[in-house]
Structures are given as structure tokens and as C-alpha cells.
Design an enzyme around this catalytic site. Structure first.
Site, PDB file in Angstrom:
ATOM      1  N   ARG A 108      -1.633   1.263   2.202  1.00 25.00           N
ATOM      2  CA  ARG A 108      -1.522  -0.134   1.798  1.00 25.00           C
ATOM      3  C   ARG A 108      -1.235  -1.041   2.996  1.00 25.00           C
ATOM      4  O   ARG A 108      -1.781  -2.143   3.079  1.00 25.00           O
ATOM      5  CB  ARG A 108      -0.421  -0.296   0.750  1.00 25.00           C
ATOM      6  CG  ARG A 108      -0.734   0.385  -0.580  1.00 25.00           C
ATOM      7  CD  ARG A 108       0.390   0.178  -1.594  1.00 25.00           C
ATOM      8  NE  ARG A 108       0.467  -1.209  -1.994  1.00 25.00           N
ATOM      9  CZ  ARG A 108      -0.113  -1.718  -3.085  1.00 25.00           C
ATOM     10  NH1 ARG A 108      -0.827  -0.945  -3.875  1.00 25.00           N
ATOM     11  NH2 ARG A 108       0.018  -2.992  -3.389  1.00 25.00           N
ATOM     12  N   TYR A 113      -6.106   0.211   0.872  1.00 27.44           N
ATOM     13  CA  TYR A 113      -6.307   1.142  -0.227  1.00 27.44           C
ATOM     14  C   TYR A 113      -5.382   0.784  -1.392  1.00 27.44           C
ATOM     15  O   TYR A 113      -4.171   0.619  -1.202  1.00 27.44           O
ATOM     16  CB  TYR A 113      -6.038   2.566   0.228  1.00 27.44           C
ATOM     17  CG  TYR A 113      -7.052   3.075   1.225  1.00 27.44           C
ATOM     18  CD1 TYR A 113      -8.330   3.462   0.818  1.00 27.44           C
ATOM     19  CD2 TYR A 113      -6.743   3.153   2.579  1.00 27.44           C
ATOM     20  CE1 TYR A 113      -9.263   3.920   1.727  1.00 27.44           C
ATOM     21  CE2 TYR A 113      -7.681   3.604   3.503  1.00 27.44           C
ATOM     22  CZ  TYR A 113      -8.940   3.988   3.074  1.00 27.44           C
ATOM     23  OH  TYR A 113      -9.865   4.425   3.975  1.00 27.44           O
ATOM     24  N   PRO A 114      -5.924   0.666  -2.614  1.00 26.16           N
ATOM     25  CA  PRO A 114      -5.124   0.236  -3.777  1.00 26.16           C
ATOM     26  C   PRO A 114      -4.303   1.385  -4.354  1.00 26.16           C
ATOM     27  O   PRO A 114      -4.504   1.817  -5.494  1.00 26.16           O
ATOM     28  CB  PRO A 114      -6.195  -0.245  -4.760  1.00 26.16           C
ATOM     29  CG  PRO A 114      -7.376   0.627  -4.459  1.00 26.16           C
ATOM     30  CD  PRO A 114      -7.344   0.855  -2.966  1.00 26.16           C
ATOM     31  N   LYS A 115      -3.357   1.880  -3.576  1.00 29.95           N
ATOM     32  CA  LYS A 115      -2.616   3.094  -3.926  1.00 29.95           C
ATOM     33  C   LYS A 115      -1.320   2.774  -4.660  1.00 29.95           C
ATOM     34  O   LYS A 115      -0.618   1.816  -4.325  1.00 29.95           O
ATOM     35  CB  LYS A 115      -2.293   3.903  -2.665  1.00 29.95           C
ATOM     36  CG  LYS A 115      -3.521   4.407  -1.930  1.00 29.95           C
ATOM     37  CD  LYS A 115      -3.131   5.316  -0.766  1.00 29.95           C
ATOM     38  CE  LYS A 115      -4.351   5.876  -0.063  1.00 29.95           C
ATOM     39  NZ  LYS A 115      -3.997   6.897   0.941  1.00 29.95           N
ATOM     40  N   LYS A 116      -1.026   3.621  -5.648  1.00 27.93           N
ATOM     41  CA  LYS A 116       0.271   3.581  -6.307  1.00 27.93           C
ATOM     42  C   LYS A 116       0.665   5.016  -6.654  1.00 27.93           C
ATOM     43  O   LYS A 116      -0.148   5.943  -6.532  1.00 27.93           O
ATOM     44  CB  LYS A 116       0.247   2.685  -7.531  1.00 27.93           C
ATOM     45  CG  LYS A 116      -0.714   3.099  -8.615  1.00 27.93           C
ATOM     46  CD  LYS A 116      -0.819   2.051  -9.725  1.00 27.93           C
ATOM     47  CE  LYS A 116       0.475   1.796 -10.448  1.00 27.93           C
ATOM     48  NZ  LYS A 116       0.323   0.883 -11.611  1.00 27.93           N
TER      49      LYS A 116
END
Length: 246
Positions: A108, A113-116
């Protein structure tokens, strides 16, 4: 710590950074990819302009990464959507769920990158390659594929992994308004394919408020691939600044 030393630090905490500086080299990175057809109206609700939707397709992917320089071992999964920008075809990275804080924070902060946080897993069960995603204690996705049923041409596997990726970089300011809001592009170019296979596949999603993969429902499975690689991630470039273009 003087101001010059503060500036030199890569990220916080200053005495124990959340992640190390790349480049990040991936050894034996293993992909399970399932391409499926979904509802076109559902895609239109989530794909941001100025990207163009090419078809009512989504790729569900799970990536098992047992050996990453600086980041160790982790697994992630997500949904990517075939799109185009300025005539170039690629994939919009819609959502990614990851079981490593270092991988989430570096993805992020350094990139977009749309990371969670999530609990993805990729493993072999008898004659079946299995990919799952849990959010907390609840199952969100289960994917199955015949294990190494048919060899996949390595050039086709390379094309699949090396498509341009489009992502949204968002960072709020202290007043609550966006400080950064950009569409960025990245592409894997440094890659070695160790093996690639195709086979029959199925996938099932379960509704969850914070991992809404089922919002892009599976209407038809188109194809599936299982690919093992070594690769290096590249740095993103800015394509579109929403704050100056809106």
C-alpha cells in the site's frame, strides 16, 4: 535522531520499520487463477473511470509466496478485472486479501496494491488444487481445480502473468480530503516460468460485508490455470491524476 536521520529512514516506526526496502524477489511463486463470467452491471459499479470494461469477466487469483526477499512467506488472493486504458489492455486490481502485515503495508505504501487483511490458503487435497479465503473466522471463497491435468503453454502462462496492472492510489490528507488520488500502472517483466497447467475448475463465494467478493457473482467458469514462477515486481507509474483532472 536529527532531522537528516529522520529523512533517511524508509518508513515508520523509525527504529523498527514495518517493512524493508525492495526490490522484492519472489521464488517459487505459485498462482491459481480462475477466469469467470459475471454480471456486467456489477462490474460497471466498481471499475473506475477512465478505465474501460472489455467484457463481463473477472479473474479470481490466489498466490502462494513461500520465499520473498525481505518479506518472508505469505499468501494473498483477490479479484482482478480485464480492462483497457488508452487502447492498452490490462487488468484492474480490484481487491486483495493478504495474511502478512509487511506485505500489506509495503504494497500500500510503496505501490498502490489494494491490500487488506485476510486468511487465504492454497494447497493440494488428494488430486485437487484448492484455494480458500477466510475473513476472520468466516469462509468467503472456495476454489477447486484439477491438479496438473493438462500442460499449459509457457508463453501463454507468461502473457497471463505479465499483463499490465492498473490500480488506484489513494491517500487522505489530514483534513479528510484526498491528498493523493491517482490511477497507476505496473507490469511484471522479470519472470521465469517453472511450470504451468490447466484443468477443470469451480469457485464459490459467500457473502461478507468486508470481503464482498460475492458482489461479482460467478455465472460461468471460463478457464483455470496453475502457474509456478520466479519474478520481480516493478515500480508503478502514474497514468491519471484525479485531483487535477476532475
Amino acid at each position: 535522531m536529527n532531522q537528516g536521520e529522520v529523512i533517511k529512514q524508509f518508513t515508520t516506526p523509525l527504529d523498527a520499520p514495518a517493512f524493508t526496502m525492495g526490490p522484492y524477489l519472489f521464488h517459487n511463486r505459485e498462482y491459481m487463477n480462475i477466469l469467470y463470467r459475471t454480471d456486467l452491471d456489477a462490474l460497471r459499479k466498481i471499475v473506475p473511470e477512465p478505465l474501460k470494461i472489455e467484457d463481463s469477466l473477472v479473474r479470481f487469483e490466489i498466490m502462494k509466496m513461500p520465499d520473498v526477499t525481505g518479506l518472508g512467506s505469505y499468501t494473498e488472493c483477490g479479484q482482478v478485472i480485464p480492462v483497457s486504458f488508452g487502447g492498452e489492455e490490462g487488468e484492474y486490481l480490484h481487491a486483495m486479501y493478504v495474511d502478512s502485515f509487511a506485505a500489506i503495508s509495503s504494497g500500500r505504501e510503496i505501490s498502490a496494491y489494494p491490500k487488506k487483511l485476510g486468511k487465504p490458503n492454497l494447497f493440494v487435497d488428494s488430486d485437487t488444487l484448492v484455494g480458500t479465503l477466510d475473513y476472520g473466522s468466516l469462509r468467503v471463497a472456495t476454489a477447486t481445480m484439477g491438479y496438473k491435468h493438462f500442460p499449459l503453454d509457457l508463453s501463454e502462462a507468461r502473457k497471463e502473468i505479465c499483463k499490465p496492472n492498473f490500480m488506484i492510489k489513494k491517500m487522505p490528507g489530514y483534513d479528510g480530503h484526498p491528498r493523493i488520488c491517482e490511477l497507476v500502472r505496473s507490469q511484471i517483466t522479470d519472470i521465469t516460468i517453472h511450470g504451468a497447467w490447466s484443468g477443470p475448475a469451480r469457485i464459490e463465494f459467500f457473502s461478507h460485508a468486508f470481503a464482498p467478493m460475492s458482489d461479482l457473482p460467478v455465472l460461468e467458469v471460463i478457464s483455470a490455470s496453475h502457474i509456478i514462477t520466479d519474478l520481480t515486481l516493478s515500480s508503478p507509474t502514474v497514468l491519471h491524476d484525479y485531483l487535477t483532472s476532475y
